[in-house]
Enzyme design. Structure first.
Site, PDB file in Angstrom:
ATOM      1  N   ASN A 223       0.843  -1.195   0.000  1.00  0.00           N
ATOM      2  CA  ASN A 223       0.000   0.000   0.000  1.00  0.00           C
ATOM      3  C   ASN A 223       0.876   1.243   0.000  1.00  0.00           C
ATOM      4  OD1 ASN A 223       0.585   0.706   2.890  1.00  0.00           O
ATOM      5  ND2 ASN A 223      -0.506  -1.232   3.248  1.00  0.00           N
ATOM      6  N   ALA A 289       1.259   1.083  11.765  1.00  0.00           N
ATOM      7  CA  ALA A 289       1.539   0.402  10.489  1.00  0.00           C
ATOM      8  C   ALA A 289       0.259   0.176   9.693  1.00  0.00           C
ATOM      9  CB  ALA A 289       2.232  -0.931  10.750  1.00  0.00           C
ATOM     10  N   LYS A 303       9.655 -16.586 -10.488  1.00  0.00           N
ATOM     11  CA  LYS A 303       8.884 -15.511 -11.101  1.00  0.00           C
ATOM     12  C   LYS A 303       7.804 -16.095 -12.017  1.00  0.00           C
ATOM     13  CE  LYS A 303       9.276 -11.573 -14.239  1.00  0.00           C
ATOM     14  NZ  LYS A 303      10.165 -10.749 -15.081  1.00  0.00           N
ATOM     15  N   PRO A 319      -3.293 -11.907   9.945  1.00  0.00           N
ATOM     16  CA  PRO A 319      -3.651 -11.713  11.351  1.00  0.00           C
ATOM     17  C   PRO A 319      -3.820 -10.227  11.652  1.00  0.00           C
ATOM     18  CG  PRO A 319      -1.311 -12.238  11.125  1.00  0.00           C
ATOM     19  CD  PRO A 319      -1.933 -12.454   9.779  1.00  0.00           C
ATOM     20  N   ASP A 320      -4.708  -9.913  12.578  1.00  0.00           N
ATOM     21  CA  ASP A 320      -4.920  -8.541  13.028  1.00  0.00           C
ATOM     22  C   ASP A 320      -3.943  -8.295  14.184  1.00  0.00           C
ATOM     23  OD1 ASP A 320      -5.845  -6.198  14.351  1.00  0.00           O
ATOM     24  OD2 ASP A 320      -7.822  -6.478  13.455  1.00  0.00           O
ATOM     25  N   ILE A 321      -2.873  -7.560  13.909  1.00  0.00           N
ATOM     26  CA  ILE A 321      -1.794  -7.423  14.879  1.00  0.00           C
ATOM     27  C   ILE A 321      -2.251  -6.701  16.137  1.00  0.00           C
ATOM     28  CG2 ILE A 321       0.473  -6.378  15.297  1.00  0.00           C
ATOM     29  CD1 ILE A 321       1.090  -6.855  12.325  1.00  0.00           C
ATOM     30  N   LYS A 355     -11.785  -3.827  18.914  1.00  0.00           N
ATOM     31  CA  LYS A 355     -10.428  -4.347  19.120  1.00  0.00           C
ATOM     32  C   LYS A 355      -9.918  -4.144  20.541  1.00  0.00           C
ATOM     33  CE  LYS A 355      -9.195  -3.911  14.253  1.00  0.00           C
ATOM     34  NZ  LYS A 355      -8.157  -3.559  13.249  1.00  0.00           N
TER      35      LYS A 355
END
Length: 417
Positions: A223, A289, A303, A319-321, A355
């Site tokens: 991103n 992050a 490749k 995973p959701d850190i 969360k």
């Protein structure tokens, strides 16, 4: 004598040793600084090595000794610019007449003189030389120049010298120098604590930048995050007296002064490093992050060759850190970030609850004047309900200024905990 070695465990001292018989005292000085808990790296000039070996300082400091400016092995590890940034203080003891002259005249022909010009850290000199050399007009003129430039000069002691002369020029005893250093940092930490609140002495872990999720050896999903906000926060937390560990995705940013950096690439690697830091002790966890939501299910070994008009790639949820860290039994104070393009405050408030965060900062990355690529930002901060704190709107400002305001918000919440 014993000390709480955790007090200064986030403070980095470069002890620079120059040529002179007093170099033997510097070995004892390393031990005394280590007794106080400082991280110590030693830099030696060629002259210093005529009096004492680098191996002695390596054994005492627990770190490799830096002796050469153009050292291929050193540049591959901690190069001279990185070393200059690492230091919280550079103490030159003994400081020879020649080194003082180099500093005063801006020469940079060896590692130590280059560090002097490259560092933002305070520089202290403990001169040691023959009493006549100390009294020479040129030496006093050079010292006056350095004092005017902001260098701290520790006056030498008077007494018998190795050459047989008696007078000013003896390097102060190692115990005295080490005590002056620890008093300086005690005073600095007190000032920071008064100014910034409860971050003094806290261990803060920050995630920053994007993650890269490999497709094959040359392609990846990522991103637009630059990591600027996270790096600005790392610097602000360190200035506020915290020990800061920065877990950085792939970004092109210099490590902030005094901050310990851990480089990762993927979301899984970032989670693993976050868990490791949590186990080592963490008071505040700040998740800036921009972690990729998905990763490739099967990364190609080689490749992928172009064939046809479509390429189908199966993705798995990452995973959701921040949620994972928040669920741990010994959870730290949790700060999340929400970068949204619509309904910003609504989504952020939902994440805060879902969360189980203590605080969340949200911004609208659809705005072209703030966000990922910009040097400026504007945020709204929400706190968990039990803190009893109202939301805060942080108006558009530089990311450094926003970071400082976020540090103050964290400190306020910790005070209300």
């Amino acid at each position: 004598m014993s000390f709480d070695v955790s007090v200064f465990s986030n403070k980095n001292i470069i002890l620079a040793v120059t040529g002179g018989i007093a170099a033997y005292k510097s070995a004892i000085l390393v031990r005394r600084l280590k007794d106080y808990g400082f991280n110590v790296r030693v830099v030696m000039t060629q002259g210093a090595q005529a009096f004492i070996t680098p191996l002695t300082f390596q054994a005492l400091s627990g770190n490799s000794v830096h002796t050469e400016l153009l050292d291929t092995a050193a540049e591959a590890g901690m190069g001279h610019i990185e070393l200059a940034r690492w230091a919280d203080l550079i103490l030159v003891a003994p400081a020879s007449c020649n080194t003082i002259a180099k500093f005063a005249n801006g020469l940079a022909d060896d590692l130590l003189s280059t560090l002097f010009l490259a560092t933002k850290a305070p520089v202290w000199l403990a001169p040691a030389m023959n009493q006549q050399m100390w009294a020479a007009k040129a030496t006093q003129r050079n010292l006056q120049t350095l004092v005017e430039d902001g260098v701290h000069v520790i006056m030498p002691s008077s007494g018998s010298q190795a050459c047989g002369d008696v007078g000013l020029g003896r390097m102060p005893e190692p115990e005295e120098l080490a005590e002056q250093v620890q008093l300086y940092f005690h005073q600095t930490q007190r000032a920071l604590a008064e100014k910034f609140g409860l971050l003094a002495g806290k261990r803060v872990v920050i995630t920053a930048g994007p993650t890269r999720e490999a497709i094959d050896p040359v392609r990846y999903i990522s991103n637009h995050s630059t990591g600027k906000m996270g790096f600005a926060l790392a610097s602000a937390c360190y200035t506020a007296g915290a020990k800061v560990i920065l877990i950085a995705g792939p970004v092109s940013l210099d490590t902030p002064n005094g901050v310990q950096r851990k480089n990762v690439s993927s979301a899984v690697q970032m989670l693993e490093q976050s868990m490791q830091q949590l186990h080592e002790g963490c008071d505040v966890f700040i998740a800036t992050a921009a972690v990729a939501d998905y990763r490739v299910a099967q990364v190609a070994e080689h490749k992928i060759k172009k064939a046809g008009d479509e390429l189908q790639v199966e993705l798995l949820k990452n995973p959701d850190i921040v949620a994972t860290i928040a669920q741990q039994p010994q959870r730290p104070f949790m700060v999340g970030f929400a970068a949204e393009t619509q309904n910003v405050e609504q989504y952020a408030a939902g994440k805060l609850v879902a969360k189980k965060l203590d605080m969340i900062a949200c911004n609208d990355v659809s705005r072209s004047d703030i966000g990922f690529a910009s040097d400026e930002n504007a945020m709204t901060v929400f706190f968990a309900e039990h803190y009893g704190l109202e939301k805060r709107d942080l108006e558009k400002a530089s990311k450094q200024e926003i970071a400082q305001q976020l540090v103050e918000a964290i400190a306020d919440a910790l005070h209300h905990a």
